[in-house]
Enzyme design. Structure first.
Site, mmCIF file in Angstrom:
data_model
loop_
_atom_site.group_PDB
_atom_site.id
_atom_site.type_symbol
_atom_site.label_atom_id
_atom_site.label_comp_id
_atom_site.label_asym_id
_atom_site.label_seq_id
_atom_site.Cartn_x
_atom_site.Cartn_y
_atom_site.Cartn_z
ATOM 1 N N ASP A 107 0.826 -1.193 0.000
ATOM 2 C CA ASP A 107 0.000 0.000 0.000
ATOM 3 C C ASP A 107 0.871 1.259 0.000
ATOM 4 O OD1 ASP A 107 0.923 -0.590 2.568
ATOM 5 O OD2 ASP A 107 -0.993 -0.317 3.562
ATOM 6 N N ARG A 172 -10.159 1.553 6.379
ATOM 7 C CA ARG A 172 -9.584 0.941 5.182
ATOM 8 C C ARG A 172 -10.558 0.992 4.003
ATOM 9 N NH1 ARG A 172 -4.882 -1.872 6.634
ATOM 10 N NH2 ARG A 172 -4.894 -2.903 8.646
HETATM 11 P P1 IMP Z 1 7.504 1.412 6.652
HETATM 12 O O1 IMP Z 1 8.092 0.132 7.142
HETATM 13 O O2 IMP Z 1 7.786 2.544 7.610
HETATM 14 O O3 IMP Z 1 7.865 1.775 5.246
HETATM 15 O O4 IMP Z 1 5.954 1.296 6.788
HETATM 16 C C1 IMP Z 1 5.163 0.639 5.968
HETATM 17 C C2 IMP Z 1 3.832 0.333 6.613
HETATM 18 O O5 IMP Z 1 3.441 1.338 7.572
HETATM 19 C C3 IMP Z 1 2.746 0.333 5.579
HETATM 20 O O6 IMP Z 1 2.596 -0.931 4.989
HETATM 21 C C4 IMP Z 1 1.544 0.770 6.364
HETATM 22 O O7 IMP Z 1 0.939 -0.350 6.972
HETATM 23 C C5 IMP Z 1 2.074 1.647 7.463
HETATM 24 N N1 IMP Z 1 1.911 3.078 7.149
HETATM 25 C C6 IMP Z 1 2.869 3.964 6.815
HETATM 26 N N2 IMP Z 1 2.379 5.180 6.610
HETATM 27 C C7 IMP Z 1 1.042 5.082 6.793
HETATM 28 C C8 IMP Z 1 -0.050 6.030 6.707
HETATM 29 O O8 IMP Z 1 0.088 7.228 6.397
HETATM 30 N N3 IMP Z 1 -1.287 5.524 6.966
HETATM 31 C C9 IMP Z 1 -1.514 4.230 7.296
HETATM 32 N N4 IMP Z 1 -0.527 3.319 7.381
HETATM 33 C C10 IMP Z 1 0.743 3.742 7.139
HETATM 34 MG MG MG Z 2 0.680 -2.206 5.837
#
Ligand code: IMP
Ligand code: MG
Length: 184
Positions: A107, A172
């Protein structure tokens, strides 16, 4: 992962950041890019639960080809303010990716930890090729250098909900993407 949001505060959905129409156009564009890139050999399409379920469902219905679709689940453990980089991948055991092309669909990329850790994990299973697609990208919040091969929207540094993105597992199902605002 949650940031700048506290458990003490209450939040409600705020303004629309990306409309339903913008998303549908972008998903169709990504599907075209997929068809072009994979015209000789299809990959296993690997959407990451839970956030990518709506994106994946719309994306595959824009395709003219018929790739295998295998969902995996990815959880990162750490503090609740930032994802940790320690990622547990579920559902991979019964998917044979050895010597096959794989396209992972997420996502959103935020710090980059989840995607980078997942890519490392998948590489241990010797795919022929590993590519990544994210519908939303927040490059301003990156903690490690990670660039997806296919990116939908570059989004601002705000916590977003809708079109698969959640806050505490809610929102969602919104057909467009919103930010959150504090309830007074
Ligand atoms: P990362 O490991 O920090 O890149 O985070 C990835 C995961 O964090 C994504 O798959 C989302 O589940 C969650 N995430 C990051 N930013 C958002 C946001 O703005 N809204 C909701 N979920 C987020
Ligand atoms: Mg996620």
């Amino acid at each position: 992962m949650i940031y700048n949001l506290t458990k003490e505060m209450k939040y409600e959905i705020g303004s629309v950041v990306i409309s339903k129409e913008q998303i549908q156009l972008k998903v169709a564009e990504l599907a075209n890019a997929f068809e072009e890139y994979y015209k000789d050999e299809l990959p296993i399409l690997m959407p990451v639960l839970t956030g990518s379920f709506i994106f994946a469902a719309d994306f595959v219905r824009n395709l003219k080809s018929y790739p295998a679709i295998r969902f995996i689940k990815c959880s990162s453990y750490g503090s609740n303010t930032i994802s940790s980089g320690q990622v547990v991948v579920e559902g991979l055991r019964d998917i044979d990716i050895c010597c096959k092309r794989v396209l992972v669909m997420e996502d959103i990329i935020d710090t980059g930890y989840t995607f980078a850790a997942l890519a490392n994990e998948l590489k241990k299973h010797n795919p022929k090729e590993l590519k990544t697609m994210a519908l939303f990208d927040k490059p301003s919040r990156r903690k490690i250098n990670f660039i997806a091969d296919f990116i939908g929207f570059t989004v601002p540094d705000e916590f977003l909900v809708g079109y698969g993105l959640d806050y505490n597992e809610q929102y969602r199902n919104l057909p467009q993407v919103h930010n959150l605002r504090e309830v007074e």
